[in-house]
Write a protein that holds these residues in place. Structure first.
Motif, short mmCIF file in Angstrom:
data_model
loop_
_atom_site.label_atom_id
_atom_site.label_comp_id
_atom_site.label_asym_id
_atom_site.label_seq_id
_atom_site.Cartn_x
_atom_site.Cartn_y
_atom_site.Cartn_z
N TYR A 1 0.85 -1.18 0.00
CA TYR A 1 0.00 0.00 0.00
C TYR A 1 0.89 1.24 0.00
CZ TYR A 1 -3.77 -3.16 1.19
OH TYR A 1 -4.67 -4.18 1.17
N ALA A 2 0.36 2.31 -0.59
CA ALA A 2 1.10 3.57 -0.63
C ALA A 2 0.13 4.73 -0.44
CB ALA A 2 1.82 3.72 -1.96
N ASP A 3 0.62 5.75 0.22
CA ASP A 3 -0.13 7.00 0.32
C ASP A 3 0.26 7.81 -0.90
OD1 ASP A 3 -1.30 6.29 2.77
OD2 ASP A 3 0.47 6.96 3.85
N SER A 4 -0.71 8.08 -1.75
CA SER A 4 -0.46 8.77 -3.01
C SER A 4 -1.24 10.07 -3.05
CB SER A 4 -0.89 7.87 -4.17
OG SER A 4 -2.29 7.91 -4.32
N PRO A 5 -1.00 10.90 -4.06
CA PRO A 5 -1.80 12.11 -4.21
C PRO A 5 -3.30 11.82 -4.39
CG PRO A 5 0.17 12.27 -5.55
CD PRO A 5 0.12 10.86 -5.01
N MET A 6 -3.64 10.58 -4.81
CA MET A 6 -5.04 10.19 -4.98
C MET A 6 -5.63 9.59 -3.70
SD MET A 6 -3.29 9.10 -8.30
CE MET A 6 -2.61 7.75 -7.46
N GLY A 7 -4.83 9.44 -2.66
CA GLY A 7 -5.24 8.78 -1.44
C GLY A 7 -4.48 7.47 -1.29
N ARG A 8 -4.90 6.66 -0.33
CA ARG A 8 -4.22 5.38 -0.09
C ARG A 8 -4.59 4.40 -1.20
NH1 ARG A 8 -1.13 3.15 3.70
NH2 ARG A 8 -1.43 1.00 4.35
N VAL A 9 -3.57 3.82 -1.82
CA VAL A 9 -3.78 2.89 -2.93
C VAL A 9 -3.08 1.57 -2.64
CG1 VAL A 9 -4.06 4.71 -4.65
CG2 VAL A 9 -1.79 3.75 -4.24
N ARG A 10 -3.60 0.52 -3.25
CA ARG A 10 -2.94 -0.78 -3.19
C ARG A 10 -2.14 -0.95 -4.47
NH1 ARG A 10 -5.16 -6.74 -1.61
NH2 ARG A 10 -3.57 -7.89 -2.77
#
Length: 134
Positions: free
Chosen positions: A49-58
């Motif tokens: 998982y990563a915290d991205s500019p779009m929110g938390r993503v898998r």
């Protein structure tokens, strides 16, 4: 089936393909070069998982392979799954990294251009990282 245009972006890297592949395939290194997945990369119950500019993503990565395939599927916060085809190709004594940016449904021209610019910047950052390594 509706299709959307794709754009292939690439950089040539002065590092052997196997070195570039190993570096880029390591999810823990994503914050070093992939601004779109830049923060909070962590593994939870075997998934990344990563915290991205779009929110938390898998982020689901292609299994390790000898072909240079670095495809990954990003599952957005709303559940949309986005396939990102990526290849590391031998090129002389170095390699070429090719990322296919696929235009998602509902993305306008400006958003698509911004996506492409972000991927191009990530590829430049990847090249810079790999070429500074010993």
């Amino acid at each position: 089936m509706e299709t959307s245009p794709s754009r292939h972006l690439s950089v040539v890297v002065a590092a052997p393909a196997h070195v570039a592949y190993a570096y880029a395939a390591d999810p823990e290194r994503l914050p070093e070069w992939a601004a779109g997945l830049a923060a909070g990369v962590e593994q939870v119950d075997g998934a990344w998982y990563a915290d991205s500019p779009m929110g938390r993503v898998r982020v689901d990565l292609a299994p390790a392979n000898d072909l240079g395939v670095l495809d990954h599927v990003v599952t957005m916060p709303d559940g949309e799954r986005v396939l990102n085809p990526v290849r590391v190709l031998p090129w002389g004594e170095g390699c070429e990294v090719v990322f296919t940016v696929r235009r998602r449904a509902g993305v306008d021209d400006a958003e698509f251009e911004a996506d492409c610019a972000a991927v191009a910047a990530d590829l430049e950052a990847l090249r810079d990282r790999l070429e500074r390594r010993d």
